[in-house]
Motif scaffolding. Structure first.
Motif, PDB file in Angstrom:
ATOM      1  N   THR A   7      67.097   3.752  19.030  1.00 18.64           N
ATOM      2  CA  THR A   7      66.221   3.605  17.864  1.00 18.64           C
ATOM      3  C   THR A   7      67.030   3.251  16.620  1.00 18.64           C
ATOM      4  O   THR A   7      66.670   2.337  15.864  1.00 18.64           O
ATOM      5  N   LEU A  14      68.259  -0.379  16.828  1.00 21.95           N
ATOM      6  CA  LEU A  14      67.196  -1.352  16.605  1.00 21.95           C
ATOM      7  C   LEU A  14      66.761  -1.374  15.136  1.00 21.95           C
ATOM      8  O   LEU A  14      66.446  -2.434  14.590  1.00 21.95           O
ATOM      9  N   LYS A  15      66.762  -0.220  14.505  1.00 20.54           N
ATOM     10  CA  LYS A  15      66.427  -0.192  13.075  1.00 20.54           C
ATOM     11  C   LYS A  15      67.443  -0.980  12.248  1.00 20.54           C
ATOM     12  O   LYS A  15      67.100  -1.563  11.217  1.00 20.54           O
ATOM     13  N   LEU A  46      66.501  -4.948  12.906  1.00 22.80           N
ATOM     14  CA  LEU A  46      65.173  -5.466  12.599  1.00 22.80           C
ATOM     15  C   LEU A  46      64.761  -5.036  11.195  1.00 22.80           C
ATOM     16  O   LEU A  46      65.213  -4.004  10.693  1.00 22.80           O
ATOM     17  N   TYR A  48      61.364  -1.307  12.356  1.00 23.23           N
ATOM     18  CA  TYR A  48      61.184  -0.982  13.761  1.00 23.23           C
ATOM     19  C   TYR A  48      60.364   0.294  13.817  1.00 23.23           C
ATOM     20  O   TYR A  48      60.819   1.361  13.396  1.00 23.23           O
TER      21      TYR A  48
END
Length: 458
Positions: A229, A232-233, A236, A239
Motif C-alpha cells: 500500500t 503504491l501510494k 500514484l 491510491y
C-alpha cells in the motif's frame, strides 16, 4: 442547480470475467451516497448489461447504455485465445466515445468525470481531452497491481537471452512487499508467456498510464498489505482502498435466492466440518484433476459442497455422486458469500481469484486450499499461503488426491493438523477484524470511499 451543471459520471467497465459487477456495485453506492444531484451513465456490451441490470433499466441513478462489442455482423470466430477480448479492445476507444456522446445528447449534461476499469488505459486520454478526472478501478489484488506498475523494472532485472528460463524460483525482493513471491508467481505477459499479445500490451500500457489517473481505487483494505500500500501510494496520485465492498452490503449476490438449498443444508452440519469447493465462473480443472479432487473428497469422509457447472458433472468418476449422496452436495451454482460466512464451513478449495480471497477473509472461517490457474491467481495464492498464513497450496500447481488430503489434514478436517488449522483460522479472523475496522465509520476504507466520492462529484 441547473441541469447543465449537474454532475454526469461516465462509467466504462471491462465486460469480461467478473470485472463489471463489482464496478457497478461501487457506482451504485456512489450514487446512493451523493448528496448532490448526479447521474451515472454505465456503458457496456448488450450481453453484460442484460446480466447486470436484467429488467431494471435504469437502476436508481445508474443508467445503462449499450456499446459495441467489436464483433462485426457475420464475423466468424477462429477459436483464437482471447479473440473476443481483442476485438472488444480494438473497438473500445471508438465505442465508448460514441456512447458518451449519445448520453450527453440524451441527458443534456456534459460528462464531468470518467470512472473506468483500470484495464481501459486509453481512458487517460479521453479524460484529458474532456478535461475531467479519471478514476481507475483495479479489480484484482494489490500484489498484482504492483507487478503491472513495475513491469519495465521486472523486465530489466529478469529478462535475458532465454527470457526467465532458469530464474523461475528467484524472489522479487527488489519490489517492496514482494520478497516472498517469485518469478513464477507473476501474471502471464509480464516477464513470460505471450508478451506481444494485445491483452499483454493492454496491461503494459495500463501500468504506464495509471500514474496519470486522478485516483486508482481497489476493492481491498490498507491493513491487509501495508508495505505494498505504501509503495503504491508513492507511485500514484491517489491510491484508495475502499473495501471489502461485500462488508458494505453492496454485492448483488447477497440478494440472490439460495435456490440450491446450500445454506439450509449447512445448518444441519457440524461446525467447521464442511469442505466448500469452487473455482469461480470461468475455469474448470482438467479431467484428471477433477478425478483426483473427487477421489480426495470421497476418501476424506468430510461433508462437502461443490459448485460445478452441470455440463461438467459427466466428467466426475462413475458413481461418485451416488456414493457421496447425503454427505456431499454438488450444485451448478452456490451462494458463496453466505457459505463462507457459515459456521459449518471449515475449508475452501479455490482458484484464488481476488473476489474469492476477499470473501474468504470476510467470512473469517474457512482456510483456503488453492489451485490457481492464470492471471493474478498465482500471486494471490502465494500471498495467502506464505504472507497472510491463511491456507495451503497445491504442490506443483495441480490437484492431486494425496496433496488435497494432506491439506485437509493440515487444516484439521480429516485429522489433527497439529495446530496449523487453528493458526490459519486465527490469521483469517485477525484479517477479518482488520477488514471490519477498515469499513467502520472512522476506518480507512470508509475515509477513502468519501475521498473517491468527492473526486467523482467535485
Amino acid at each position: 442547480m441547473p441541469e447543465t451543471q449537474k454532475k454526469h459520471v461516465a462509467v466504462l467497465p471491462f465486460p469480461f470475467g467478473t470485472h463489471a459487477a463489482p464496478l457497478l456495485s461501487i457506482v451504485r453506492r456512489l450514487s446512493s451516497s451523493s448528496s448532490a444531484p448526479a447521474i451515472f451513465s454505465f456503458f457496456c456490451t448488450p450481453n453484460t448489461n442484460a446480466s447486470l441490470f436484467g429488467s431494471s433499466l435504469p437502476l436508481g441513478d445508474v443508467t445503462p447504455y449499450e456499446v459495441w462489442d467489436g464483433v462485426s455482423p457475420g464475423y466468424t470466430f477462429s477459436g483464437k485465445h482471447q479473440e473476443d477480448i481483442e476485438l472488444f479492445i480494438q473497438a473500445a476507444p471508438y465505442s465508448f466515445a460514441e456512447g458518451m456522446r449519445a448520453a450527453e445528447a440524451k441527458t443534456g449534461r456534459k460528462i464531468t468525470c470518467i470512472i473506468s476499469d483500470a484495464f481501459l488505459w486509453f481512458a487517460a486520454d479521453m479524460a484529458r481531452d474532456l478535461d475531467v478526472p479519471w478514476l481507475a478501478f483495479w479489480t484484482a489484488g494489490p500484489a498484482a497491481l504492483t507487478a503491472h506498475l513495475h513491469t519495465d523494472l521486472l523486465r530489466e532485472k529478469l529478462l535475458g537471452d532465454r527470457g526467465v528460463v532458469g530464474r523461475e524460483d528467484e524472489t522479487l525482493g527488489f519490489i517492496p512487499g514482494m520478497s516472498k513471491t517469485s518469478v513464477r508467481d507473476l501474471q502471464e505477459g509480464v516477464v513470460f508467456g505471450n508478451m506481444e499479445s494485445k491483452f499483454s500490451k493492454m496491461l503494459h500500457e495500463m501500468g504506464k498510464a495509471l500514474p496519470r489517473a486522478t485516483a486508482v481505487f481497489i476493492n481491498c483494505f490498507e491493513e491487509l498489505d501495508p508495505i505494498i500500500t505504501a509503495d503504491l501510494k508513492s507511485k500514484l496520485k491517489e491510491y484508495l482502498n475502499i473495501g471489502p465492498i461485500n462488508m458494505m452490503g453492496t454485492q448483488v449476490e447477497a440478494t440472490v435466492p439460495d435456490k440450491t438449498g446450500c445454506l439450509e443444508w449447512l445448518d444441519g452440519q457440524r461446525e467447521a466440518s464442511v469442505v466448500y469447493v469452487s473455482f469461480g465462473t470461468v475455469m474448470v480443472p482438467p479431467a484428471k484433476e477433477l478425478e483426483e479432487l473427487a477421489g480426495a473428497l470421497e476418501e476424506s469422509g468430510a461433508p462437502f459442497i461443490w459448485s460445478l457447472k452441470e455440463k461438467v458433472w459427466g466428467s466426475l468418476p462413475v458413481g461418485f455422486l451416488e456414493r457421496t449422496e447425503g454427505r456431499g452436495k454438488v450444485v451448478g451454482w452456490a451462494p458463496q458469500v453466505g457459505i463462507l460466512r457459515h459456521p459449518s464451513v471449515g475449508a475452501f478449495v479455490t482458484h484464488c481469484g481476488w473476489n474469492s480471497v476477499l470473501e474468504s477473509i470476510v467470512g473469517g472461517r474457512a482456510p483456503m486450499i488453492c489451485r490457481p490457474f492464470f492471471g493474478d491467481q498465482r500471486l494471490n495464492a502465494r500471498m495467502m499461503e506464505v504472507v497472510w498464513g491463511m491456507g495451503a497450496g497445491m504442490e506443483g500447481g495441480v490437484i492431486s488426491k494425496k496433496r488435497l488430503l494432506s491439506c485437509l489434514g493440515e487444516i484439521g478436517l480429516v485429522s489433527d493438523g497439529g495446530g496449523k488449522g487453528r493458526e490459519m483460522r486465527d490469521n483469517l479472523l485477525s484479517l477479518r477484524r482488520r477488514a471490519q475496522s477498515s469499513v467502520s465509520t472512522d476506518g480507512t476504507s470508509s475515509a477513502n470511499f468519501r475521498s473517491l466520492l468527492t473526486l467523482a462529484l467535485s
